[in-house]
Design a protein around this motif. Structure first.
Motif, PDB file in Angstrom:
ATOM      1  N   LEU A 138       0.762  -1.223  -0.002  1.00 43.48           N
ATOM      2  CA  LEU A 138       0.001   0.086   0.035  1.00 43.48           C
ATOM      3  C   LEU A 138       0.865   1.227   0.059  1.00 43.48           C
ATOM      4  O   LEU A 138       0.722   2.087  -0.721  1.00 43.48           O
ATOM      5  N   LYS A 198       0.729   8.071  -4.062  1.00 43.93           N
ATOM      6  CA  LYS A 198       1.564   9.014  -4.906  1.00 43.93           C
ATOM      7  C   LYS A 198       1.288  10.360  -4.174  1.00 43.93           C
ATOM      8  O   LYS A 198       0.101  10.984  -4.082  1.00 43.93           O
ATOM      9  N   ASP A 221      -3.282   8.504  -5.776  1.00 44.48           N
ATOM     10  CA  ASP A 221      -3.324   9.941  -5.193  1.00 44.48           C
ATOM     11  C   ASP A 221      -4.534  10.341  -4.514  1.00 44.48           C
ATOM     12  O   ASP A 221      -4.401  11.489  -3.789  1.00 44.48           O
ATOM     13  N   ALA A 222      -5.365   9.327  -4.191  1.00 45.61           N
ATOM     14  CA  ALA A 222      -6.579   9.784  -3.533  1.00 45.61           C
ATOM     15  C   ALA A 222      -7.417   8.477  -2.785  1.00 45.61           C
ATOM     16  O   ALA A 222      -7.316   7.341  -3.574  1.00 45.61           O
ATOM     17  N   LEU A 223      -7.945   8.721  -1.662  1.00 41.89           N
ATOM     18  CA  LEU A 223      -8.505   7.835  -0.989  1.00 41.89           C
ATOM     19  C   LEU A 223      -9.790   7.961  -0.798  1.00 41.89           C
ATOM     20  O   LEU A 223     -10.337   9.496  -0.865  1.00 41.89           O
ATOM     21  N   LEU A 224     -10.742   7.260  -1.138  1.00 43.53           N
ATOM     22  CA  LEU A 224     -12.202   7.402  -0.746  1.00 43.53           C
ATOM     23  C   LEU A 224     -12.879   6.635   0.523  1.00 43.53           C
ATOM     24  O   LEU A 224     -12.288   5.347   0.615  1.00 43.53           O
ATOM     25  N   ARG A 239       2.067   2.088  -3.263  1.00 40.54           N
ATOM     26  CA  ARG A 239       1.170   2.328  -4.275  1.00 40.54           C
ATOM     27  C   ARG A 239       0.567   4.030  -4.096  1.00 40.54           C
ATOM     28  O   ARG A 239       0.146   4.797  -4.798  1.00 40.54           O
ATOM     29  N   CYS A 273      -4.851  12.953  -0.755  1.00 39.83           N
ATOM     30  CA  CYS A 273      -6.202  13.578  -0.222  1.00 39.83           C
ATOM     31  C   CYS A 273      -7.189  12.624   0.082  1.00 39.83           C
ATOM     32  O   CYS A 273      -7.163  11.275  -0.407  1.00 39.83           O
ATOM     33  N   LEU A 305     -12.635   1.768   2.746  1.00 34.62           N
ATOM     34  CA  LEU A 305     -11.463   2.340   2.223  1.00 34.62           C
ATOM     35  C   LEU A 305     -11.193   2.006   0.816  1.00 34.62           C
ATOM     36  O   LEU A 305     -10.836   0.832   0.703  1.00 34.62           O
ATOM     37  N   ARG A 306     -10.767   3.009  -0.020  1.00 37.00           N
ATOM     38  CA  ARG A 306     -10.539   2.480  -1.504  1.00 37.00           C
ATOM     39  C   ARG A 306      -9.307   3.594  -2.009  1.00 37.00           C
ATOM     40  O   ARG A 306      -9.405   4.551  -1.455  1.00 37.00           O
ATOM     41  N   LEU A 307      -8.311   3.122  -2.625  1.00 35.98           N
ATOM     42  CA  LEU A 307      -7.503   4.001  -3.085  1.00 35.98           C
ATOM     43  C   LEU A 307      -7.754   4.003  -4.703  1.00 35.98           C
ATOM     44  O   LEU A 307      -7.827   2.939  -5.213  1.00 35.98           O
ATOM     45  N   ASP A 308      -7.360   5.116  -5.096  1.00 37.11           N
ATOM     46  CA  ASP A 308      -7.860   5.219  -6.713  1.00 37.11           C
ATOM     47  C   ASP A 308      -6.693   4.824  -7.548  1.00 37.11           C
ATOM     48  O   ASP A 308      -5.806   4.218  -7.172  1.00 37.11           O
ATOM     49  N   CYS A 309      -7.042   4.686  -8.811  1.00 31.86           N
ATOM     50  CA  CYS A 309      -6.158   3.875  -9.894  1.00 31.86           C
ATOM     51  C   CYS A 309      -4.673   4.491  -9.828  1.00 31.86           C
ATOM     52  O   CYS A 309      -3.773   3.566 -10.087  1.00 31.86           O
ATOM     53  N   VAL A 333     -10.975  11.797   0.434  1.00 35.47           N
ATOM     54  CA  VAL A 333     -12.792  11.911   0.364  1.00 35.47           C
ATOM     55  C   VAL A 333     -13.605  11.229   1.091  1.00 35.47           C
ATOM     56  O   VAL A 333     -13.369   9.937   1.035  1.00 35.47           O
TER      57      VAL A 333
END
Lengths: 113, 113
Positions: free
Chosen positions: B8, B13, B85-88, B11, B21, B78-82, B23
């Motif tokens: 993790l 950035k 550089d962003a977490l949901l 991965r 960031c 919790l999810r990390l984008d492709c 969200v």
């Protein structure tokens, strides 16, 4: 083309490289589709054109979503948060939002403890 | 306490100041409540404790949402984008998410062209 509203410019709180994060949400389903980055010019273009434009941190250039992929984001609404460092961009997304082909850039990317 | 998964960490950035960031979305209504910032340690604490912790860019310190206000965020997913550089962050939000007292930090803060 119109300049960005000076009151809006004054409210933006930028990262050290001059960017505000833009959270993109499908207006009707409320899915969070992606997060992009905007500087003042990307925000100005987005508001002026009604299509969402970002600053690419990796490519160091503006990109208007859909110009390459066809997967356009039509602007439906835009809000700035209480402390001015994040935008919530409401869109009508054509096709998948993610360059990998998934609807959202978060789809199937769960992180576990 | 467990360390963050090295896969993790690799991965992520980060912004020039080492942040990703986050969200924050209410898990059932899908409202976007706020955007916060996490460094690796804030993310580690969030995953370990099941309550959301951020790094405050203005105060230069960690803050666990709700410790002062009582408006706790319980982690639901919790999810990390492709591109990393962003977490949901999916949460159950107790009370208002915004320090101004509104449910979301974006409520009533429309930007127009």
């Amino acid at each position: 083309m119109p300049a960005l509203d000076p009151d809006l410019t004054a409210r933006l709180k930028r990262t050290p490289d001059g960017l505000v994060c833009a959270v993109v949400q499908q207006h009707d389903t409320l899915e969070v589709l992606m997060v992009g980055w905007m500087d003042d010019e990307a925000l100005r273009r987005t508001l002026a054109e009604g299509r969402v434009t970002y600053w690419s941190r990796s490519r160091r250039e503006y990109w208007r979503k859909g110009d390459t992929s066809g997967n356009v984001q039509w602007l439906k609404g835009l809000r700035l948060d209480c402390d001015g460092d994040a935008l919530l961009v409401s869109v009508e997304q054509t096709g998948p939002a993610c360059h990998t082909g998934t609807r959202s850039c978060f789809d199937g990317r769960e992180v576990t403890a």
